[in-house]
Design a protein around this motif. Structure first.
Motif, short mmCIF file in Angstrom:
data_model
loop_
_atom_site.label_atom_id
_atom_site.label_comp_id
_atom_site.label_asym_id
_atom_site.label_seq_id
_atom_site.Cartn_x
_atom_site.Cartn_y
_atom_site.Cartn_z
N ASP A 1 0.86 -1.18 0.00
CA ASP A 1 0.00 0.00 0.00
C ASP A 1 0.90 1.24 0.00
OD1 ASP A 1 -1.71 2.12 0.56
OD2 ASP A 1 -3.00 0.92 1.86
N PRO A 2 0.88 2.03 -1.08
CA PRO A 2 1.77 3.19 -1.15
C PRO A 2 1.41 4.28 -0.16
CG PRO A 2 0.29 3.15 -3.03
CD PRO A 2 0.12 1.85 -2.33
N GLU A 3 0.21 4.27 0.39
CA GLU A 3 -0.19 5.32 1.33
C GLU A 3 0.16 4.97 2.77
OE1 GLU A 3 -4.26 6.34 0.79
OE2 GLU A 3 -3.93 7.25 -1.16
N ASP A 4 -0.03 3.71 3.17
CA ASP A 4 0.19 3.34 4.57
C ASP A 4 0.34 1.83 4.68
OD1 ASP A 4 0.42 3.20 7.28
OD2 ASP A 4 -1.66 3.70 7.72
N SER A 5 1.50 1.33 4.27
CA SER A 5 1.69 -0.12 4.28
C SER A 5 1.76 -0.68 5.70
CB SER A 5 2.96 -0.49 3.52
OG SER A 5 4.11 0.06 4.14
N GLU A 6 2.07 0.17 6.69
CA GLU A 6 2.13 -0.31 8.07
C GLU A 6 0.75 -0.32 8.73
OE1 GLU A 6 5.07 1.44 10.53
OE2 GLU A 6 6.70 1.20 9.07
#
Length: 214
Positions: free
Chosen positions: A40-45
Motif C-alpha cells: 500500500d503506497p499510502e500506509d503499508s504499516e
C-alpha cells in the motif's frame, strides 16, 4: 544468502509501500506468518485498519499464513459486523444504551461464523473483501475486488461478487503433492536453495529436492 529478514518491516530498500505485516500488527487476535506482506503506497504499516468490526469481546481471530501477498485495500470483515436476524428489525438498538440496552442479544442470537483463516502462499488482490469465517486454502488466488463469502479450496483462483471458482491452478494429484510438500514450512535456508524450483513448474523436481534434503 537467506533472503530478507522477516523482522524488517520494509524489506525492500527504498520501497516502503511493501511491509511484512507481522511486524506492525498489535492485536493479539490477528496472527500473521513470516514473509506475508501488505502492499500500500499510502500506509503499508496500517494493515490492521483493514480488519473491520473486530471486537475483542467476540474473540474471533484472523489467521494469515506465511508467504502471503495482500494488495492495497483488501479488507477482512469480522463477526462483529453481524446483526441479529431473528427479530422484526435488524437495527442494533442495544449499542446506544439509554434504556435500549435491555434488548441486548442473548448467547447465540448473533450470527457467528468463527475464525477467518488464510492459508500459506495466498495472493489476495486489490480491494478484495473477505467475509467472516471464510477459510482460504494454501496457494489460492483471490481476484481484485472479489467478495469472498465461502471457503476457497487450495490452489483455486476465485473472482466476482460473490466470488466463484474461475479455475484450478493444478490438477488434484498435483495439489495433493504440493500440500504434502508444504514448502512454506521449510527452514528458510532450504527455501532459498530451492527457489528456482518453487517458482518453477516442476513439482516432481521439488519433490526430489525435498527428499534429498531429508
Amino acid at each position: 544468502m537467506h533472503g530478507p529478514s522477516p523482522d524488517n518491516p520494509h524489506p525492500m530498500e527504498g520501497f516502503p509501500q511493501v511491509c511484512f505485516i507481522r511486524n506492525t500488527v498489535r492485536n493479539p487476535l490477528i496472527q500473521v506468518g513470516e514473509y506475508s506482506y501488505y502492499d500500500d503506497p499510502e500506509d503499508s504499516e496500517g494493515f490492521e485498519r483493514n480488519v473491520l468490526y473486530h471486537f475483542p469481546f467476540i474473540g474471533d481471530r484472523l489467521v494469515i499464513g506465511r508467504f502471503c501477498a495482500i494488495a492495497r485495500g483488501a479488507k477482512f470483515i469480522m463477526n462483529g459486523a453481524n446483526h441479529k436476524l431473528a427479530g422484526l428489525s435488524t437495527y442494533p438498538f442495544q449499542i446506544f444504551g439509554n434504556g435500549w440496552e435491555t434488548v441486548m442479544p442473548g448467547p447465540g442470537e448473533l450470527p457467528y461464523k468463527g475464525d477467518t483463516v488464510i492459508g500459506h502462499d495466498v495472493w489476495i488482490g486489490y480491494e478484495a473483501l473477505i467475509m467472516p469465517g471464510v477459510r482460504i486454502g494454501n496457494g489460492a488466488i483471490v481476484s481484485a475486488r472479489s467478495v469472498v463469502t465461502a471457503d476457497v479450496a487450495p490452489y483455486t483462483i476465485v473472482g466476482g461478487n460473490p466470488a466463484r471458482p474461475i479455475k484450478a491452478r493444478f490438477d488434484p494429484e498435483q495439489v495433493q503433492a504440493l500440500q504434502a510438500l508444504a514448502w512454506w514450512d521449510w527452514p528458510i535456508e532450504r527455501i532459498t536453495a530451492c527457489l528456482p524450483l518453487i517458482v518453477g513448474g516442476d513439482i516432481a523436481a521439488l519433490q526430489r529436492a525435498a527428499a534429498a534434503a531429508r
